[in-house]
Design an enzyme around this catalytic site. Structure first.
Site, mmCIF file in Angstrom:
data_model
loop_
_atom_site.group_PDB
_atom_site.id
_atom_site.type_symbol
_atom_site.label_atom_id
_atom_site.label_comp_id
_atom_site.label_asym_id
_atom_site.label_seq_id
_atom_site.Cartn_x
_atom_site.Cartn_y
_atom_site.Cartn_z
ATOM 1 N N ARG A 87 -28.417 -22.429 8.639
ATOM 2 C CA ARG A 87 -29.316 -23.421 8.051
ATOM 3 C C ARG A 87 -30.104 -24.187 9.122
ATOM 4 O O ARG A 87 -31.104 -24.822 8.823
ATOM 5 C CB ARG A 87 -28.575 -24.382 7.116
ATOM 6 C CG ARG A 87 -27.627 -25.317 7.792
ATOM 7 C CD ARG A 87 -26.864 -26.162 6.782
ATOM 8 N NE ARG A 87 -27.662 -27.232 6.219
ATOM 9 C CZ ARG A 87 -27.971 -28.351 6.854
ATOM 10 N NH1 ARG A 87 -27.568 -28.532 8.101
ATOM 11 N NH2 ARG A 87 -28.687 -29.288 6.266
ATOM 12 N N GLU A 118 0.183 -13.608 12.197
ATOM 13 C CA GLU A 118 0.648 -14.695 13.078
ATOM 14 C C GLU A 118 -0.290 -14.906 14.250
ATOM 15 O O GLU A 118 -0.108 -15.812 15.037
ATOM 16 C CB GLU A 118 2.053 -14.369 13.597
ATOM 17 C CG GLU A 118 3.096 -14.296 12.511
ATOM 18 C CD GLU A 118 3.101 -15.524 11.619
ATOM 19 O OE1 GLU A 118 3.238 -16.635 12.149
ATOM 20 O OE2 GLU A 118 2.938 -15.367 10.396
ATOM 21 N N PRO A 150 -7.017 -21.727 14.276
ATOM 22 C CA PRO A 150 -6.756 -23.171 14.263
ATOM 23 C C PRO A 150 -6.500 -23.713 15.670
ATOM 24 O O PRO A 150 -6.572 -24.921 15.896
ATOM 25 C CB PRO A 150 -5.512 -23.313 13.379
ATOM 26 C CG PRO A 150 -4.976 -21.942 13.158
ATOM 27 C CD PRO A 150 -6.069 -20.973 13.461
ATOM 28 N N ASP A 193 -29.889 -34.791 8.678
ATOM 29 C CA ASP A 193 -28.512 -34.520 8.266
ATOM 30 C C ASP A 193 -27.565 -35.626 8.662
ATOM 31 O O ASP A 193 -27.743 -36.268 9.678
ATOM 32 C CB ASP A 193 -27.971 -33.276 9.007
ATOM 33 C CG ASP A 193 -28.521 -31.994 8.471
ATOM 34 O OD1 ASP A 193 -29.088 -32.024 7.385
ATOM 35 O OD2 ASP A 193 -28.364 -30.976 9.165
#
Ligand code: ADE
Length: 262
Positions: free
Chosen positions: A180, A142, A114, A195
Site C-alpha cells: 500500500r 518448532e 516471533p 497514516d
C-alpha cells in the site's frame, strides 16, 4: 516490485492479497505477488519438508533442502527470465509487474518468526521499493534449520509479541503494509503520509454525514470551514489519543534529543 511468499499453507497467505487495494495493485501491474508451496521443492517420494530435531526436543524442524532449492530458483529467475522480460517490447510480459522489475535490486529474503525484529511502519517504508524483489519465508512447526537463517536469510521479522501457528498470516500482513506504500497504490484521497504512525502519532477521530446521529453531533470545529483551526484540532486529538493509548510512541519521539551526546 515482486513479492514471492514461500509457505506450507499457500491459501492462508493468498486469499487476503487478492482482494481490495492489493488485488487492484496487482491488476494494475504495480506489484506481482506469488504464493508458493515449499512442498513443490521437496524431492523425496513423500515431499518431506520437516524432520526431528538433532539433540532431541519436541516438535519438528523445517529442513534445509527444499527451502534452499526454492529460494535459489526464485533468485535465479529474478536475475534471469523475469528481468529479461522487462527489457523486451515484442513479447507481452508474462508477469504483470515486469516493467517495474530492476535487477539492480538483489533479492531480499525475510524469515517470518516471533523471534525476529518487530515490524513497524518504518520497516514497511524501508521495504516498499519499486523494482525490488522480496522473498518472504514462512516458518512452521518448532522452527527452521539454523543453516537457512545463517546462509539464506537477510532479515528475521516478527509482526508482534505473540505466536501464530505459522508465518503465512504474518507474510500477508507484511505484504499488505508494504504494497500500500508503493507509488500509485493508494488513491489521492487515502494518501499514506496521513497514516497513523507516519507522523509518529495515532490518527485522531474522523466523521462523515449525518451531522447528527442519535443525538451525537459532529464536533463544530469540523463544520467551521477554518482549515487552520481544523488542522490544529486534528493534531491535538492525535496527540491526546497517542498519550492515552500509546504513550510509548511519544517517549520514542523525544528520545533522540534527550540521548544526544553533549
Ligand atoms: N510466525 C509465528 N508467529 C509469528 C509472529 N509473531 N511474527 C512473524 N512470524 C510468526
Amino acid at each position: 516490485m515482486r513479492i514471492d511468499i514461500l509457505t506450507l499453507f499457500p491459501t492462508i497467505a493468498g486469499i487476503p492479497l487478492g482482494e481490495s487495494m492489493i488485488g487492484k495493485a496487482q491488476q494494475r501491474g504495480l506489484v506481482t505477488i506469488q504464493v508458493h508451496n515449499i512442498r513443490e521443492w521437496a524431492r523425496d517420494k513423500h515431499r518431506t519438508t520437516d524432520d526431528a530435531p538433532y539433540g532431541g526436543s519436541q516438535g519438528m524442524v523445517m529442513k534445509c533442502e527444499p527451502i534452499f532449492a526454492a529460494v535459489e530458483e526464485l533468485k535465479q529467475k529474478w536475475n534471469g527470465e523475469w528481468s529479461r522480460k522487462a527489457g523486451t517490447n515484442d513479447e507481452p510480459a508474462a508477469d504483470a509487474a515486469a516493467e517495474s522489475f530492476d535487477v539492480r535490486h538483489p533479492s531480499f529474503v525475510i524469515y517470518l518468526t516471533p523471534g525476529g525484529k518487530p515490524f513497524d511502519q518504518k520497516a514497511a517504508t524501508r521495504l516498499a521499493q519499486p523494482g525490488s524483489h522480496l522473498i518472504l519465508l514462512c516458518g512452521h512447526y518448532e522452527g527452521i534449520d539454523q543453516r537457512v537463517i545463517d546462509h539464506l536469510v537477510d532479515e528475521e521479522i516478527s509482526i508482534g509479541d505473540y505466536v501464530l501457528t505459522n508465518g503465512a498470516i504474518a507474510a500477508a500482513v507484511i505484504t499488505d503494509a508494504v504494497v500500500r506504500l508503493l507509488p500509485g497504490v493508494l488513491g489521492d484521497e487515502n494518501s499514506a503520509p496521513d497514516d497513523s504512525f507516519a507522523s509518529g502519532l495515532i490518527e485522531g477521530p474522523q466523521y462523515t454525514r449525518p451531522v447528527e446521529f442519535r443525538g451525537w453531533r459532529v464536533p463544530d470545529i469540523l463544520l467551521s470551514g477554518n482549515h487552520g483551526a481544523i488542522a490544529k484540532w486534528r493534531r491535538e486529538q492525535a496527540l491526546d489519543k497517542t498519550r492515552r493509548v500509546r504513550p510509548d510512541l511519544l517517549e520514542e519521539k523525544s528520545e533522540p534529543s534527550s540521548s544526544r551526546p553533549v
